[in-house]
Design a protein around this motif. Structure first.
Motif, PDB file in Angstrom:
ATOM      1  N   ARG A  10     -12.334 -63.976  51.993  1.00 17.46           N
ATOM      2  CA  ARG A  10     -11.837 -63.031  51.005  1.00 17.46           C
ATOM      3  C   ARG A  10     -12.460 -63.389  49.658  1.00 17.46           C
ATOM      4  NH1 ARG A  10      -6.517 -63.876  51.206  1.00 17.46           N
ATOM      5  NH2 ARG A  10      -6.279 -62.725  53.117  1.00 17.46           N
ATOM      6  N   SER A  12     -13.406 -62.565  45.656  1.00 19.32           N
ATOM      7  CA  SER A  12     -13.087 -61.847  44.420  1.00 19.32           C
ATOM      8  C   SER A  12     -14.369 -61.469  43.688  1.00 19.32           C
ATOM      9  CB  SER A  12     -12.195 -62.717  43.524  1.00 19.32           C
ATOM     10  OG  SER A  12     -12.116 -62.196  42.228  1.00 19.32           O
ATOM     11  N   GLY A  37      -7.099 -64.969  46.181  1.00 17.62           N
ATOM     12  CA  GLY A  37      -5.831 -65.457  46.721  1.00 17.62           C
ATOM     13  C   GLY A  37      -5.572 -66.904  46.346  1.00 17.62           C
ATOM     14  N   CYS A  38      -4.305 -67.187  46.051  1.00 17.10           N
ATOM     15  CA  CYS A  38      -3.922 -68.549  45.686  1.00 17.10           C
ATOM     16  C   CYS A  38      -2.471 -68.765  46.099  1.00 17.10           C
ATOM     17  CB  CYS A  38      -4.081 -68.777  44.184  1.00 17.10           C
ATOM     18  SG  CYS A  38      -3.851 -70.501  43.720  1.00 17.10           S
ATOM     19  N   ASP A  39      -2.200 -69.975  46.575  1.00 19.36           N
ATOM     20  CA  ASP A  39      -0.827 -70.330  46.945  1.00 19.36           C
ATOM     21  C   ASP A  39      -0.028 -70.806  45.727  1.00 19.36           C
ATOM     22  OD1 ASP A  39      -2.908 -72.291  47.256  1.00 19.36           O
ATOM     23  OD2 ASP A  39      -1.440 -73.699  48.050  1.00 19.36           O
ATOM     24  N   ARG A  41       0.830 -70.137  41.370  1.00 21.96           N
ATOM     25  CA  ARG A  41       0.835 -69.112  40.330  1.00 21.96           C
ATOM     26  C   ARG A  41       1.116 -69.827  38.997  1.00 21.96           C
ATOM     27  NH1 ARG A  41       1.570 -63.448  39.918  1.00 21.96           N
ATOM     28  NH2 ARG A  41       1.018 -63.063  37.756  1.00 21.96           N
ATOM     29  N   ARG A  53      -1.910 -60.600  43.606  1.00 22.85           N
ATOM     30  CA  ARG A  53      -2.157 -59.647  44.692  1.00 22.85           C
ATOM     31  C   ARG A  53      -2.279 -58.206  44.200  1.00 22.85           C
ATOM     32  NH1 ARG A  53      -2.265 -60.538  49.676  1.00 22.85           N
ATOM     33  NH2 ARG A  53      -1.273 -58.584  50.249  1.00 22.85           N
ATOM     34  N   ARG A  56      -5.778 -57.278  44.651  1.00 22.02           N
ATOM     35  CA  ARG A  56      -6.391 -57.517  45.957  1.00 22.02           C
ATOM     36  C   ARG A  56      -7.324 -56.393  46.371  1.00 22.02           C
ATOM     37  NH1 ARG A  56      -1.360 -55.747  46.752  1.00 22.02           N
ATOM     38  NH2 ARG A  56      -0.890 -54.271  48.420  1.00 22.02           N
ATOM     39  N   TRP A  59     -10.760 -57.289  45.867  1.00 18.24           N
ATOM     40  CA  TRP A  59     -11.311 -58.368  46.689  1.00 18.24           C
ATOM     41  C   TRP A  59     -11.945 -57.740  47.931  1.00 18.24           C
ATOM     42  CZ3 TRP A  59      -6.072 -61.480  46.809  1.00 18.24           C
ATOM     43  CH2 TRP A  59      -5.721 -61.820  45.500  1.00 18.24           C
ATOM     44  N   GLY A  87      -8.672 -68.439  42.308  1.00 18.52           N
ATOM     45  CA  GLY A  87      -7.873 -68.666  43.494  1.00 18.52           C
ATOM     46  C   GLY A  87      -7.940 -70.111  44.005  1.00 18.52           C
ATOM     47  N   GLN A  92      -9.487 -70.372  52.343  1.00 19.48           N
ATOM     48  CA  GLN A  92     -10.479 -69.518  53.006  1.00 19.48           C
ATOM     49  C   GLN A  92     -11.298 -70.330  54.022  1.00 19.48           C
ATOM     50  OE1 GLN A  92     -10.559 -66.246  52.479  1.00 19.48           O
ATOM     51  NE2 GLN A  92      -8.901 -66.514  51.006  1.00 19.48           N
TER      52      GLN A  92
END
Ligand code: SF4
Length: 245
Positions: A10, A12, A37-39, A41, A53, A56, A59, A87, A92
């Motif tokens: 994915r 960006s 994407g990131c776990d 914030r 998101r 997204r 992306w 992210g 990934q």
């Protein structure tokens, strides 16, 4: 096309060559592959367009081969450092891309907060671990962080990079450095006026960033913390909040 053997990445944005603006590779010509994407914030995230998101739709799910062709086109086929950022790029599947690039003489650096480990960390040339301090409003899982070091097996060049906004962050940085004395430490003043998605040329309080840099230099020298390196974000000095440079 993505396939089961080589799942999609994915993405960006892919851009460069430009210079690496931070940390251990500062100033080095680099092509950036920024994943989406990131776990985390973090409260002051400067890459929200690759995290939130809501963005997204910007992306793109790309095969490792498609990512690679873009890197080749940007670099003119001449081996260069490829920075895998986000992210959190660790979420990934980047192992195949790294293998492919290595076979053509390219090198790979990855920066992550250290919340997710992958076996292919051992294949990287440079691994920058950047645990997030209290001002981020995130909590570090040190067991997950340790797993990142274990996965890397001492194979890549490794470094700790810590963003510091205030005294609490500074204390956190000192604790992290004491926890991992084997890793060189890079401190970086935070940007308290980060870009907002869609408005990357927005005002940046450069005077504020520079005074935090001076504060950090004074703090480190007064403390006689002689192993720490204090660096600005070079791209911020050159281009402010501009994106894709
Ligand atoms: S870990 Fe990095 S990319 Fe993720 S939210 Fe925090 S600053 Fe942003």
């Amino acid at each position: 096309m993505t396939c089961a053997l080589h799942p999609g990445i994915r993405v960006s944005e892919i851009f460069g060559p430009t210079i690496q603006g931070e940390g251990v590779l500062i100033g080095l010509p680099t092509v950036f592959v920024r994943t989406g994407g990131c776990d985390y914030r973090c409260s002051w995230c400067d890459s929200l367009h690759a995290v939130d998101r809501r963005f997204r739709h910007d992306w793109e799910m790309m095969s490792p081969d498609a990512v690679w062709q873009k890197v080749i086109a940007l670099s003119g086929g001449q081996p260069v450092m490829v920075s895998l950022s986000g992210g959190n790029p660790a979420i990934q599947p980047l192992g195949h891309l790294i293998d492919r690039g290595h076979s053509e003489g390219y090198r790979f650096a990855l920066e992550t907060q250290g919340s997710v480990s992958k076996q292919w960390f051992a294949d990287l040339d440079v691994l920058v671990l950047s645990p997030k301090p209290p001002s981020s409003e995130m909590t570090t899982d040190w067991a997950a962080f340790d797993a990142c070091l274990e996965a890397a097996q001492d194979k890549p060049q490794m470094a700790l990079k810590l963003v510091v906004f205030d005294d609490d962050d500074y204390a956190y940085a000192k604790d992290a450095a004491a926890r991992y004395p084997q890793l060189p430490v890079y401190l970086q003043p935070g940007n308290h006026t980060p870009p907002r998605p869609g408005n990357e040329d927005a005002f940046i309080d450069m005077a504020g960033v520079m005074s935090r840099m001076e504060w950090l230099v004074e703090k480190v020298t007064r403390d006689r913390w002689f192993e720490a390196r204090v660096l600005p974000q070079l791209h911020v000095l050159l281009w402010g909040n501009k994106r894709g440079v």
